[in-house]
Scaffold this motif. Structure first.
Motif, PDB file in Angstrom:
ATOM      1  N   CYS A  45      52.390 105.412   7.179  1.00  0.00           N
ATOM      2  CA  CYS A  45      52.463 105.559   8.632  1.00  0.00           C
ATOM      3  C   CYS A  45      53.286 106.803   8.930  1.00  0.00           C
ATOM      4  O   CYS A  45      53.919 107.365   8.034  1.00  0.00           O
ATOM      5  CB  CYS A  45      53.099 104.323   9.270  1.00  0.00           C
ATOM      6  SG  CYS A  45      54.816 104.066   8.765  1.00  0.00           S
ATOM      7  N   SER A  47      55.394 108.978  12.503  1.00  0.00           N
ATOM      8  CA  SER A  47      55.835 108.898  13.894  1.00  0.00           C
ATOM      9  C   SER A  47      55.896 110.279  14.513  1.00  0.00           C
ATOM     10  O   SER A  47      56.145 111.273  13.822  1.00  0.00           O
ATOM     11  CB  SER A  47      57.230 108.261  13.962  1.00  0.00           C
ATOM     12  OG  SER A  47      57.182 106.923  13.526  1.00  0.00           O
ATOM     13  N   TRP A 124      40.653 111.308  12.358  1.00  0.00           N
ATOM     14  CA  TRP A 124      41.341 110.381  13.257  1.00  0.00           C
ATOM     15  C   TRP A 124      40.466 109.145  13.488  1.00  0.00           C
ATOM     16  O   TRP A 124      39.231 109.268  13.581  1.00  0.00           O
ATOM     17  CB  TRP A 124      41.614 111.026  14.624  1.00  0.00           C
ATOM     18  CG  TRP A 124      42.762 111.981  14.635  1.00  0.00           C
ATOM     19  CD1 TRP A 124      42.685 113.340  14.708  1.00  0.00           C
ATOM     20  CD2 TRP A 124      44.157 111.654  14.606  1.00  0.00           C
ATOM     21  NE1 TRP A 124      43.956 113.878  14.713  1.00  0.00           N
ATOM     22  CE2 TRP A 124      44.873 112.865  14.650  1.00  0.00           C
ATOM     23  CE3 TRP A 124      44.879 110.458  14.541  1.00  0.00           C
ATOM     24  CZ2 TRP A 124      46.276 112.920  14.640  1.00  0.00           C
ATOM     25  CZ3 TRP A 124      46.262 110.503  14.525  1.00  0.00           C
ATOM     26  CH2 TRP A 124      46.950 111.731  14.574  1.00  0.00           C
ATOM     27  N   ALA A 208      54.683 108.539  19.516  1.00  0.00           N
ATOM     28  CA  ALA A 208      53.581 107.769  18.937  1.00  0.00           C
ATOM     29  C   ALA A 208      53.973 107.233  17.567  1.00  0.00           C
ATOM     30  O   ALA A 208      54.734 107.861  16.827  1.00  0.00           O
ATOM     31  CB  ALA A 208      52.330 108.642  18.801  1.00  0.00           C
ATOM     32  N   CYS A 210      51.801 106.011  14.268  1.00  0.00           N
ATOM     33  CA  CYS A 210      50.429 106.031  13.748  1.00  0.00           C
ATOM     34  C   CYS A 210      50.368 105.377  12.378  1.00  0.00           C
ATOM     35  O   CYS A 210      51.214 105.630  11.508  1.00  0.00           O
ATOM     36  CB  CYS A 210      49.913 107.470  13.643  1.00  0.00           C
ATOM     37  SG  CYS A 210      49.741 108.304  15.234  1.00  0.00           S
ATOM     38  N   SER A 225      43.725 107.939  10.420  1.00  0.00           N
ATOM     39  CA  SER A 225      44.947 107.507  11.071  1.00  0.00           C
ATOM     40  C   SER A 225      44.661 107.161  12.515  1.00  0.00           C
ATOM     41  O   SER A 225      43.790 107.765  13.147  1.00  0.00           O
ATOM     42  CB  SER A 225      45.991 108.632  11.010  1.00  0.00           C
ATOM     43  OG  SER A 225      47.135 108.248  11.747  1.00  0.00           O
ATOM     44  N   GLU A 227      46.710 105.661  16.308  1.00  0.00           N
ATOM     45  CA  GLU A 227      47.948 105.299  16.997  1.00  0.00           C
ATOM     46  C   GLU A 227      47.959 103.791  17.257  1.00  0.00           C
ATOM     47  O   GLU A 227      46.961 103.223  17.702  1.00  0.00           O
ATOM     48  CB  GLU A 227      48.016 106.076  18.318  1.00  0.00           C
ATOM     49  CG  GLU A 227      49.357 105.969  18.993  1.00  0.00           C
ATOM     50  CD  GLU A 227      49.468 106.865  20.222  1.00  0.00           C
ATOM     51  OE1 GLU A 227      48.879 107.968  20.245  1.00  0.00           O
ATOM     52  OE2 GLU A 227      50.156 106.443  21.156  1.00  0.00           O
ATOM     53  N   ASP A 229      50.015 100.542  19.128  1.00  0.00           N
ATOM     54  CA  ASP A 229      50.950 100.309  20.236  1.00  0.00           C
ATOM     55  C   ASP A 229      52.193  99.547  19.807  1.00  0.00           C
ATOM     56  O   ASP A 229      53.308  99.897  20.188  1.00  0.00           O
ATOM     57  CB  ASP A 229      50.239  99.576  21.375  1.00  0.00           C
ATOM     58  CG  ASP A 229      49.167 100.440  22.016  1.00  0.00           C
ATOM     59  OD1 ASP A 229      49.377 101.664  22.108  1.00  0.00           O
ATOM     60  OD2 ASP A 229      48.111  99.901  22.398  1.00  0.00           O
TER      61      ASP A 229
END
Ligand code: 0WD
Ligand code: CA
Length: 376
Positions: A45, A47, A124, A208, A210, A225, A227, A229
């Motif tokens: 992940c 950020s 993405w 964000a 991700c 990848s 995003e 929540d």
């Protein structure tokens, strides 16, 4: 054969899906068995902070906080005085993903006897969502730049002229409604597992978290990848099963509104969350002035049951089979392995997918720092 119906449409060689230089998006062509889609695995992940700086960690992760059944969230609050908006004219292309790949190269399995990545595609999640929904899209076309580099196809979106016009001429009410979605996230999320939401804070859309997942669609190995929540507070649920996608939608008052919600909105929600294996969407339903009056959970696994009584509805299998055939199409056309060559693939509603080839053009998107680090 499984895909016999692909041959129905044409008898000329140009329409043979295995040799054609174009690809049809007609949904009837993709109604076959659901293709193999391996359970997505999170491999890492990253950020993006309030200044949109990249960090190779989960510092921007937020935690889901169960709301009241009838919450009364005022989504308009803070639009004028506590809103920092990301500059959408800055095109980041795949840069954050590429930065993540370089920082995690050692733990990504490489192809035997080479330094190449063991993936056919890097992109993405949002780009894949657009592909999944293409057979049902009637309004917006898309443009995708594709580059083959060390046996991996990189897919990066290019803003269409129409999308740029829409973005630059977006009316004030539209800006406000885009804010509502982010404000809803603030009402629903805490910064740590034991905290509570702080609706008095600033909404900053540069921030964000991700996830990076790997999976396989038939014989296409994917790394993408997306995003995310927030996640469930329970630390025993591993990613991506712990993730929660938040959405807002207009309150449903009539059968017609319910039907449209099933036919159009649930398609987008399903496609976006199914791809990375996010199991649920939590939706805030708002009235006309932007107050959330109810909150509902939509488990992604139950969406197909919700839509099955809807006439003329979308089908998950069509979305996945089209995407699978599209990726095969890319492998067939994007043959030159060269970081400065772009295959520009375009689609407009009611038309077939077509492409053109560009060398050292403004469409090239793999940055020199990436190409050099990967060893050219
Ligand atoms: O360069 C580009 N053309 C794009 C870059 C297009 C789309 C996304 N991005 C980048 C941004 O760095 C962003 O952080 O992708 C990230 C999000 O990627 P994604 O998950 O693949 O995109 P998508 O699934 O379309 O959107 C997920 C969320 C959205 O939530 P909702 O609930 O509205 O679907 O990411 C946000 C938005 O909150 N988002 C974006 N954030 C920044 N830039 C963008 C964007 N262009 N699009 C959606
Ligand atoms: Ca969301």
């Amino acid at each position: 054969p499984r895909n016999h119906h692909q041959w129905q449409s044409g008898s000329t060689p140009e329409q043979n899906p295995l040799t054609s230089q174009t690809l049809s998006t007609r949904k009837e062509l993709y109604e076959r068995d659901f293709p193999l889609y391996k359970q997505p695995v999170e491999v890492g992940c990253f950020s993006l902070d309030a200044q949109r700086r990249f960090f190779n960690d989960g510092r921007q992760m937020r935690y889901y906080v169960e709301p009241d059944k009838n919450p009364n969230f005022d989504l308009r609050d803070g639009y004028e005085d506590r809103y920092v908006k990301r500059d959408e004219s800055v095109k980041e292309k795949l840069d954050h993903i590429l930065r993540w790949i370089l920082a995690n190269r050692l733990k990504l399995k490489s192809k035997a006897s080479s330094h190449a990545l063991d993936f056919d595609f890097v992109t993405w999640r949002g780009h894949l969502t657009k592909l999944l929904t293409t057979p049902y899209e009637t309004r917006d076309g898309w443009l995708l730049a594709v580059t083959k580099f060390k046996d991996t196809l990189y897919i990066s979106e290019v803003e269409t002229e129409a999308a740029r016009r829409d973005r630059e001429n977006r009316p004030e009410w539209n800006h406000k409604m885009m804010y509502w979605g982010y404000k809803f996230e603030q009402y629903m999320c805490a910064d740590n597992a034991h905290g509570l939401p702080d609706s008095s804070g600033v909404v900053n859309t540069n921030e964000a978290f991700c996830t990076v997942v790997q999976t396989r669609l038939t014989d296409h190995k994917l790394l993408f990848s997306g995003e995310v929540d927030c996640r469930d507070k329970d630390p025993s649920v591993p990613p991506p099963a712990c993730y929660v996608e938040l959405k807002t939608s207009a309150e449903i008052c009539t059968p017609k509104q319910r039907s449209n919600f099933h036919r159009f909105k649930l398609l987008k929600w399903w496609a976006q969350s199914f791809l990375p294996g996010v199991p649920r969407v939590v939706a805030g339903f708002r009235d006309r002035d932007g107050t959330v009056v109810s909150v509902d959970t939509f488990p992604i696994a139950k969406v197909s049951q919700l839509i099955k009584n809807e006439p003329n509805c979308w089908k998950p299998t069509v979305c996945m089979n089209f995407t699978c055939d599209f990726l095969s199409f890319l492998k067939r056309i994007a043959t030159e392995d060269n970081p400065s060559v772009v295959y520009l693939v375009s689609w407009e509603p009611l038309k077939d997918v077509t492409y053109s080839v560009h060398r050292d053009s403004c469409f090239s998107f793999l940055p020199l720092w990436y190409v050099e680090a990967m060893g050219s």
